[in-house]
Design an enzyme around this catalytic site. Structure first.
Site, PDB file in Angstrom:
ATOM      1  N   CYS A  75       1.854  -2.040  15.646  1.00 34.10           N
ATOM      2  CA  CYS A  75       1.877  -1.725  14.213  1.00 34.10           C
ATOM      3  C   CYS A  75       1.256  -2.862  13.413  1.00 34.10           C
ATOM      4  O   CYS A  75       1.676  -4.018  13.532  1.00 34.10           O
ATOM      5  CB  CYS A  75       3.319  -1.488  13.774  1.00 34.10           C
ATOM      6  SG  CYS A  75       3.512  -1.334  11.988  1.00 34.10           S
TER       7      CYS A  75
ATOM      8  N   CYS B 264      -0.257   6.179   9.838  1.00 31.83           N
ATOM      9  CA  CYS B 264       0.937   5.487  10.303  1.00 31.83           C
ATOM     10  C   CYS B 264       0.579   4.223  11.056  1.00 31.83           C
ATOM     11  O   CYS B 264      -0.214   4.246  11.985  1.00 31.83           O
ATOM     12  CB  CYS B 264       1.710   6.391  11.245  1.00 31.83           C
ATOM     13  SG  CYS B 264       2.830   7.453  10.380  1.00 31.83           S
TER      14      CYS B 264
ATOM     15  N   CYS C 157       6.992  -6.683   7.668  1.00 33.72           N
ATOM     16  CA  CYS C 157       8.161  -6.115   8.349  1.00 33.72           C
ATOM     17  C   CYS C 157       8.637  -7.107   9.406  1.00 33.72           C
ATOM     18  O   CYS C 157       7.837  -7.637  10.161  1.00 33.72           O
ATOM     19  CB  CYS C 157       7.795  -4.790   9.014  1.00 33.72           C
ATOM     20  SG  CYS C 157       9.201  -4.036   9.877  1.00 33.72           S
TER      21      CYS C 157
ATOM     22  N   CYS D  88       6.800  -4.597  15.648  1.00 31.65           N
ATOM     23  CA  CYS D  88       6.353  -3.703  16.723  1.00 31.65           C
ATOM     24  C   CYS D  88       4.914  -4.071  17.097  1.00 31.65           C
ATOM     25  O   CYS D  88       4.083  -4.324  16.226  1.00 31.65           O
ATOM     26  CB  CYS D  88       6.437  -2.248  16.288  1.00 31.65           C
ATOM     27  SG  CYS D  88       8.113  -1.741  15.900  1.00 31.65           S
TER      28      CYS D  88
ATOM     29  N   CYS E 149       3.612   8.608   0.912  1.00 27.46           N
ATOM     30  CA  CYS E 149       4.185   7.755   1.959  1.00 27.46           C
ATOM     31  C   CYS E 149       4.437   6.384   1.330  1.00 27.46           C
ATOM     32  O   CYS E 149       3.499   5.727   0.878  1.00 27.46           O
ATOM     33  CB  CYS E 149       3.193   7.673   3.115  1.00 27.46           C
ATOM     34  SG  CYS E 149       3.682   6.520   4.415  1.00 27.46           S
TER      35      CYS E 149
ATOM     36  N   GLU F 259       0.840  -1.196   0.000  1.00 27.44           N
ATOM     37  CA  GLU F 259       0.000   0.000   0.000  1.00 27.44           C
ATOM     38  C   GLU F 259       0.875   1.246   0.000  1.00 27.44           C
ATOM     39  O   GLU F 259       1.934   1.265   0.622  1.00 27.44           O
ATOM     40  CB  GLU F 259      -0.910  -0.012   1.232  1.00 27.44           C
ATOM     41  CG  GLU F 259      -1.941  -1.118   1.140  1.00 27.44           C
ATOM     42  CD  GLU F 259      -2.830  -1.226   2.371  1.00 27.44           C
ATOM     43  OE1 GLU F 259      -3.967  -1.665   2.200  1.00 27.44           O
ATOM     44  OE2 GLU F 259      -2.397  -0.895   3.473  1.00 27.44           O
TER      45      GLU F 259
END
Ligand code: SAH
Ligand code: SF4
Length: 356
Positions: free
Chosen positions: A120, A337, A113, A117, A106, A93
């Site tokens: 996230c 975010c 990932c 985290c 962005c 995305e």
């Protein structure tokens, strides 16, 4: 054999290739401009190149790297999220944020990932693969084409989408250098911001890149024991080491470093943390950006109430640390975010340990 993806190449590589084919030196510049200034989608449209060359390029190179799919739009805010399908079927995305005169894209640097985290959504899907330089830059080119139809252009790029850019260092930097190249997209280093969870060797290397990027460090906790719970990968590099590497970056580039701090209600948003953060950062060439948590399905956290955010901010100011609170954009279309995630359900949120 699969064709070389032309957007993965640097200007020098492309120029060497064309010289090897016996083309005059100006051809590389022409081709580069088609790719990076006119955002061509096919070799056929490159009408000032000889047709034999266009055919050879089409035989040897792949130009398309990502197919745009579903678009989500928040008309009121002007925020737009696009789902891009990569050639191997993976999806990423990218987000366009309109803010007064700014048009910020962005970008993602990885599918998923590995850092994981806890707060996230991308971190919860696990790691699939790194993006190539062309796949990273194509996200910007996509929105450049979209905006051009309305007479607008991309003014800023933030590397804050899916993935940890400094764990995909070479591809990310190649993409940013290509976007920076004056003959092409010509985006100034100061118009680009790279956000990292604190990969210390990567930050050190970045300080020597000669590209004056804005650096943002996702700190989220002023002490190791709390940070380790929120940022599992953070075990490798302690808070001190991360801050020292950021100082090196600031010293080498003369640029102020931004510390991002996601505020999680009852977890890291207390006055104790604000005080510790204030002590840690006072006197440094730094600035704190507080990001009230953006919720996403499966994430077991809450956004603190505004008065708690304000108290945190005021405590930092008392220590003489510059601070702003990020206005979250794109929350309604899950484009803010930490909300980007394309394989919902691929892996459980898996957060069970209780936090203080
Ligand atoms: N991997 C890099 C860049 C992508 S994340 C990094 O971590 O810095 C971009 C920013 O979004 C980081 O500051 C990250 O901490 C923040 N973020 C992640 N999840 C969030 C959430 N749920 N709410 C608010 N911010 C979040
Ligand atoms: Fe990765 Fe950044 Fe999300 Fe952490 S916040 S999991 S480093 S994308």
């Amino acid at each position: 054999m699969s064709r070389v993806r032309i957007l993965d190449l640097s200007f020098q590589e492309l120029a060497a290739l064309l010289t090897g084919w016996g083309e005059p030196p100006y051809r590389a510049r022409q081709l580069w401009q088609w790719l990076w200034r006119k955002w061509a989608t096919s070799f056929q449209e490159m009408t000032d190149l000889p047709s034999a060359l266009r055919e050879r390029l089409a035989c040897e190179f792949q130009l398309e790297v990502a197919r745009p799919g579903a678009v989500q739009l928040d008309a009121e805010e002007g925020t737009e999220k696009v789902l891009l399908s990569l050639l191997d079927g993976e999806k990423i995305e990218a987000v366009l944020i309109r803010d007064e005169g700014r048009r910020t894209v962005c970008v993602s640097t990885q599918v998923g990932c590995p850092v994981g985290c806890r707060f996230c959504a991308t971190g919860q899907m696990g790691f699939v693969r790194n993006l190539t330089p062309g796949e990273i830059a194509a996200q910007v080119l996509h929105f450049a084409r979209r905006l051009a139809s309305g007479g607008e252009r991309v003014t800023h790029v933030v590397v804050m989408g899916m993935g940890e850019p400094l764990l995909n260092y070479q591809a990310t930097l190649r993409a940013l250098h290509n976007l920076h190249h004056p003959q092409g997209f010509a985006l100034g280093g100061r118009k680009m911001t790279l956000s990292t969870v604190g990969v210390v060797p990567g930050i050190r290397k970045l300080a020597r890149e000669g590209l004056p990027l804005n650096l943002a460090i996702s700190l989220h906790a002023p002490r190791d024991e709390l940070r380790r719970k929120l940022v599992p990968w953070g075990k490798q590099w302690g808070v001190r080491e991360v801050v020292e590497a950021a100082d090196e970056y600031a010293a080498a580039t003369g640029r102020r470093v931004t510390y991002e701090y996601v505020l999680l209600r009852g977890v890291n948003d207390g006055l104790r943390e604000a005080r510790e953060l204030g002590k840690l950062l006072r006197g440094r060439l730094a600035h704190v950006n507080l990001i009230p948590f953006n919720p996403a399905p499966g994430l077991p956290f809450h956004r603190p109430p505004p008065r708690r955010v304000e108290a945190f901010r005021e405590e930092l100011l008392r220590w003489g640390v510059d601070v702003t609170v990020r206005r979250s954009r794109g929350v309604r279309i899950r484009a803010a975010c930490g909300q980007l995630r394309t394989r919902v359900g691929a892996k459980d949120a898996g957060f069970s340990s209780r936090l203080p």
